[in-house]
Scaffold this active site. Structure first.
Site, mmCIF file in Angstrom:
data_model
loop_
_atom_site.group_PDB
_atom_site.id
_atom_site.type_symbol
_atom_site.label_atom_id
_atom_site.label_comp_id
_atom_site.label_asym_id
_atom_site.label_seq_id
_atom_site.Cartn_x
_atom_site.Cartn_y
_atom_site.Cartn_z
ATOM 1 N N GLY A 107 0.537 -1.422 0.048
ATOM 2 C CA GLY A 107 0.191 -0.111 -0.012
ATOM 3 C C GLY A 107 1.254 1.158 -0.420
ATOM 4 C CG LEU B 102 -2.221 9.806 3.090
ATOM 5 C CD1 LEU B 102 -3.368 10.724 4.598
ATOM 6 C CD2 LEU B 102 -1.159 10.942 3.069
ATOM 7 C CB ALA B 103 -0.779 4.504 7.175
ATOM 8 N N GLY B 104 0.504 3.711 4.310
ATOM 9 C CA GLY B 104 1.787 2.550 3.533
ATOM 10 C C GLY B 104 3.534 3.691 3.159
ATOM 11 C CG HIS C 260 -18.570 11.796 4.756
ATOM 12 N ND1 HIS C 260 -19.586 12.886 4.410
ATOM 13 C CD2 HIS C 260 -17.723 12.248 5.737
ATOM 14 C CE1 HIS C 260 -18.847 13.861 5.115
ATOM 15 N NE2 HIS C 260 -17.640 13.241 5.569
ATOM 16 N NE ARG D 7 -16.493 12.948 8.739
ATOM 17 C CZ ARG D 7 -15.691 12.250 7.691
ATOM 18 N NH1 ARG D 7 -15.192 11.329 7.591
ATOM 19 N NH2 ARG D 7 -14.816 13.345 7.645
ATOM 20 C CD GLU E 94 -10.402 3.355 5.159
ATOM 21 O OE1 GLU E 94 -9.436 4.276 4.815
ATOM 22 O OE2 GLU E 94 -11.538 3.363 5.752
ATOM 23 N NE ARG F 234 -12.301 8.423 9.091
ATOM 24 C CZ ARG F 234 -11.982 9.482 8.553
ATOM 25 N NH1 ARG F 234 -12.162 10.561 8.857
ATOM 26 N NH2 ARG F 234 -12.627 9.548 7.578
ATOM 27 C CG LEU G 125 -6.400 13.292 5.550
ATOM 28 C CD1 LEU G 125 -5.888 14.495 5.440
ATOM 29 C CD2 LEU G 125 -6.329 11.937 4.396
#
Lengths: 661, 251
Positions: free
Chosen positions: A50, A53-55, A281, A352, A447, A457, A463
């Site tokens: 991945g 953002l994390a990967g 959402h 949300r 995620e 969340r 992010l």
């Protein structure tokens, strides 16, 4: 031996929660964890799957530290991971606005927003590292919005009474991802990261150590261009492949976003935690037809200035549904600003889950405002009067343009129509405090894991979590594992474990290709999506969930006996890719329903209609369900085993979430 | 109001990178104009699959105009006949009943066809790897508000940074130049104090890589900016030229 659950209970020791007061836990951990020296880092290989953002942040940071990283993505470039589509912003506890923010307050808002179903220690750490993320991004050249004085600007998001959200127009996810991608590109250029684009992970490879214990040692992946199945070794495997929202077919996720890596981990013994926690959402563009391929999100930031309403009178709603009346023609006194009415303290900026349920409640009562009756208004006329059209355009122009291109209606003149849609999954693979799964050497970030967001969340926190995991948590915690691995040599991918894993993948593909039935992959996926939306969506009941499980089992039979995949397996084949993903979505859908059925309470994104207060708010059952519901795989077509990680709130008093006063 | 229309689509079919390609024409009935262009291709692909034919391969992912994956040449324009959008944001209401729509892959020497409408854009990644970054490691950076940046400068950097790396600029250019793409990144980082330090090195490295990968030269025709879905400005190319010349003078 690694710690195992005792009598179906995960202990704090197994979850590796550090000792000490809440605000000292992470510091204590870092002070005492094991490290790997620079010479040894060079000897260790890490697979990161991945490039979101994390990967991407993990791959770049690990390579900067000196590890050898193999990084995989399914798109043609790591820059296209779906983090790129996040619009609104990223939270941090900088308190640049002097409005009373602090690390504790960000922690508290997040844990309350998650309806007290997240781990205290993890959430506190998240709030603690949030400030470093902003510093890091600015240093990379991320062009955050600024005030005229040259300092960083902030805006408000749902579930908070402070302005702590940093943003880059309506493209914050894009800019943060491009920041991480640039750091990753630098490491690819230096040869420290070997990048594999258009590759999809199809299985995890486990090899026993000298004590007979399984460890993650590599992956099997398919080259999506050539169709070749390939083997890759590493000392540790990190998965950052995002959420499983596409189980619903229609979601705000990208077309290729999938939950297959999660299911591969699950089948190898990693627990799947809280699968039923999915976020709907509230502000998405409503569905317009059966051919629809995805739903488009309108950023939550719009709720800073937009007011949500439906008509007060049913006859007005009927006219709107028939297309004989426009929203702008309904006078002020005939509008029901139902969020402001029900939740005076937070108004349009309720979290949300609350906003989505309130929209459903109005539409269920017949007040929907479009031809399907499944839409509410998001109105900017007050903001335009107050601020002027130019200011509104400057703040939200790109979102308005996006809306107009899709709906063919000008949102400056007539209120936007919006409706809830599946967006994010809080549930995911269970990880301990070190982000390690219940499988040794297998880590899960972003995620894809279950941590930090509890049952719901807050906006602008995805992010934050993705980058926290990748830049500032995993690069520390993975060393505590790898410090014991420095004498483990690189292993050959000719080992029988790799061969067996590859053969299993080949057999599965052959089985799918040989069905040669009558249904396309998408037609079956759409059917699954409808069941999920109807029975495992915003309002769930025991009866509905039982129906869902039955219907999903039927879909599974239909899929494995009647799917048709054209072309060949050993070449580029989109339909085969989709079929492999759908096979897993079917399993995830069932797991979501099983989890939702067992959780006899309402919390966050999980709303069981049997458990609500007289005025329709979620009713938690803390005495019975204050735990992480972890599911352990027990075999194909066997019911999974429930393992619980109790959530003992040591530092924070649990209250009923109240956004009214 | 959106109606149902009947159309013909003329699609470039090419089995593999080294195979001979050709146009194939398909007829589609009752396509709702509210459908997106890619949903129209989905419908066509479902039809092909039901006839046990090979569906059309094309790149797409986010379908909301930000990932930069979709890359179709529609009726002679990258991303089709509408302005400031990607292919996935194009809707069938831009076409009329009875129309024949021509769909091709990106046309550029540096983006070879993989299959049908899918091309290889890894050249853009390679340019980024040559210098499209600020050389900072994770951690040890100053507070985000330590350096004030004038709002107009930050806004201009943001405009340059909005590039999605789709490749429409190079595909639109008669020379196959990647100057708009390269200049957008060079500009974004040169404008900001964080990136200024390496500006000269970055400009030289990225331009050298661009030349090496077979992209053509820029002759200022402006087709790139005209077709850019994110309206990245030609002014960025001027800034890149300035940075590049300054860097060369310093050598």
């Amino acid at each position: 031996m690694a710690l195992q659950p005792q009598n179906g209970i995960i202990t704090p020791e197994m979850a590796k929660i550090p000792q000490g007061p809440l605000e000292k836990k992470w510091t204590n951990y870092k002070d005492h964890q094991k490290l790997v020296n620079p010479a040894n880092k060079r000897k260790l290989d890490i697979i990161v799957v991945g490039t979101g953002l994390a990967g991407a942040s993990a791959a770049a940071s690990l390579a900067e530290m000196g590890f050898n990283v193999l990084n995989f993505c399914i798109q043609d470039s790591p820059r296209r991971a779906h983090s790129i589509a996040a619009q609104g912003g990223i939270n941090a506890a900088k308190n640049y606005q002097n409005d009373g923010d602090s690390i504790y307050r960000l922690y508290y808002d997040t844990i309350k927003g998650g309806d007290y179903r997240a781990r205290e220690a993890n959430v506190y750490r998240l709030a603690e590292v949030s400030n470093s993320i902003i510093d890091q991004c600015v240093a990379q050249g991320v062009p955050f919005a600024r005030e005229y004085g040259g300092l960083l600007d902030n805006r408000s998001f749902g579930g908070a009474q402070v302005s702590r959200t940093f943003y880059a127009k309506g493209q914050t996810g894009q800019q943060l991802l491009l920041g991480a991608y640039s750091a990753l590109s630098r490491q690819i250029g230096k040869g420290k990261v070997k990048m594999y684009t258009r590759y999809e992970m199809l299985d995890l490879v486990m090899i026993k150590d000298e004590n007979g214990e399984d460890r993650a040692r590599g992956i099997i992946a398919r080259n999506l261009v050539t169709g070749r199945i390939e083997r890759f070794f590493a000392h540790a495997v990190v998965i950052g492949t995002g959420g499983y929202g596409n189980t619903f077919f229609l979601s705000t996720n990208a077309m290729a976003s999938n939950g297959s890596a999660a299911m591969q981990m699950y089948r190898h013994g990693a627990f799947f935690a809280n699968p039923c926690y999915a976020q709907i959402h509230p502000t998405c563009i409503p569905k317009h037809g059966d051919f629809q391929s995805k739903l488009t999100l309108m950023s939550e930031s719009l709720r800073n200035d937009g007011r949500i309403w439906v008509p007060k009178k049913l006859e007005d709603a009927k006219k709107l549904q028939a297309g004989t009346l426009k929203g702008r023609d309904i006078p002020e006194e005939d509008r029901d600003y139902y969020l402001e009415r029900r939740y005076p303290a937070f108004g349009n900026l309720v979290p949300r889950d609350v906003a989505s349920r309130a929209a459903k409640e109005r539409c269920d009562k017949g007040f929907g405002v479009n031809n399907t009756g499944l839409a509410v208004f998001l109105d900017f006329s007050d903001a335009i009067k107050r601020l002027g059209k130019d200011v509104v355009a400057q703040k939200y122009g790109n979102l308005f343009q996006m809306y107009e291109k899709i709906v063919d209606e000008n949102p400056y003149e007539n209120p936007m129509m919006i409706f809830p849609a599946i967006h994010y999954t809080m549930g995911g693979i269970w990880v301990d405090y070190e982000l390690q799964t219940s499988v040794k050497g297998l880590f899960c970030i972003g995620e894809a894991n279950f941590s930090d967001h509890g049952a719901n969340r807050l906006g602008a926190s995805a992010l934050m979590q993705g980058l926290a995991d990748g830049y500032f948590v995993l690069p520390y915690t993975i060393q505590n594992y790898l410090a014991d691995q420095i004498s483990v040599p690189r292993m050959s991918t000719d080992l029988p474990e790799f061969a067996a894993a590859e053969k299993a993948v080949q057999d599965k593909i052959q089985k799918l290709m040989s069905i040669q039935g009558k249904r396309s992959v998408d037609s079956i996926h759409k059917e699954l999506g409808l069941i999920m939306w109807d029975f495992v969506g915003m309002g769930r009941t025991a009866e509905g969930l039982k129906t869902a499980i039955k219907k999903i089992d039927e879909i599974k039979k239909e899929f494995w006996s009647n799917v048709f995949i054209p072309g060949k397996a050993d070449s580029l084949n989109n339909e085969l890719e989709k079929a492999l993903r759908l096979a897993d979505f079917i399993e995830i859908g069932r797991l979501m329903a099983v989890d939702a059925l067992h959780r006899e309470e309402s919390c966050g994104g999980h709303f069981r209609e049997e458990y609500q207060t007289p005025d329709g708010e979620a009713l938690r059952q803390d005495d019975k369900f204050s735990y992480v519901g972890c599911w352990k795989y027990t075999g194909e077509d066997k019911e999974p085993e429930l393992i619980k990680e109790p959530l003992d709130y040591e530092f924070t008093e649990r209250k009923t979430r109240n956004y009214k006063a | 109001m959106d109606q149902n229309i009947n159309i013909k689509v003329k699609v470039w079919r090419q089995a593999g990178p080294k195979e001979q390609g050709h146009f194939e024409t398909y007829e589609l009935q009752n396509i709702f104009q509210g459908a997106s262009f890619l949903e129209m291709i989905d419908i066509l692909n479902e039809k092909l699959i039901s006839e046990h034919k090979d569906p059309i391969a094309f790149d797409h992912d986010c379908r909301e105009g930000i990932c930069g994956m979709c890359s179709l040449y529609v009726n002679g324009h990258p991303h089709g006949p509408d302005q400031e959008i990607t292919t996935c944001q194009l809707h069938m209401r831009k076409f009329h009943d009875g129309e024949t729509i021509t769909i091709e892959p990106w046309r550029s020497r540096a983006f070879p066809v993989i299959k049908d409408l899918m091309v290889d854009r890894s050249a853009y990644d390679k340019i980024m790897q040559a210098g499209g970054f600020v050389s900072v490691n994770t951690g040890g950076v100053p507070d985000a508000n330590a350096i004030a940046i004038p709002k107009p400068v930050a806004d201009e950097a943001m405009d340059a940074a909005s590039c999605i790396g789709c490749g429409a600029c190079a595909a639109a250019c008669k020379n196959g130049s990647a100057m708009l793409f390269v200049s957008a990144k060079v500009s974004q980082l040169a404008l900001l104090p964080q990136g200024k330090i390496e500006a000269a090195r970055r400009a030289k490295a990225m331009v050298a890589k661009m030349d090496e990968l077979g992209f053509g030269n820029c002759t200022n025709t402006g087709a790139c900016a005209a077709e850019c879905p994110k309206s990245v400005s030609l002014a960025n190319i001027a800034r890149l030229n300035r940075e590049f010349i300054c860097a060369k003078f310093k050598d």
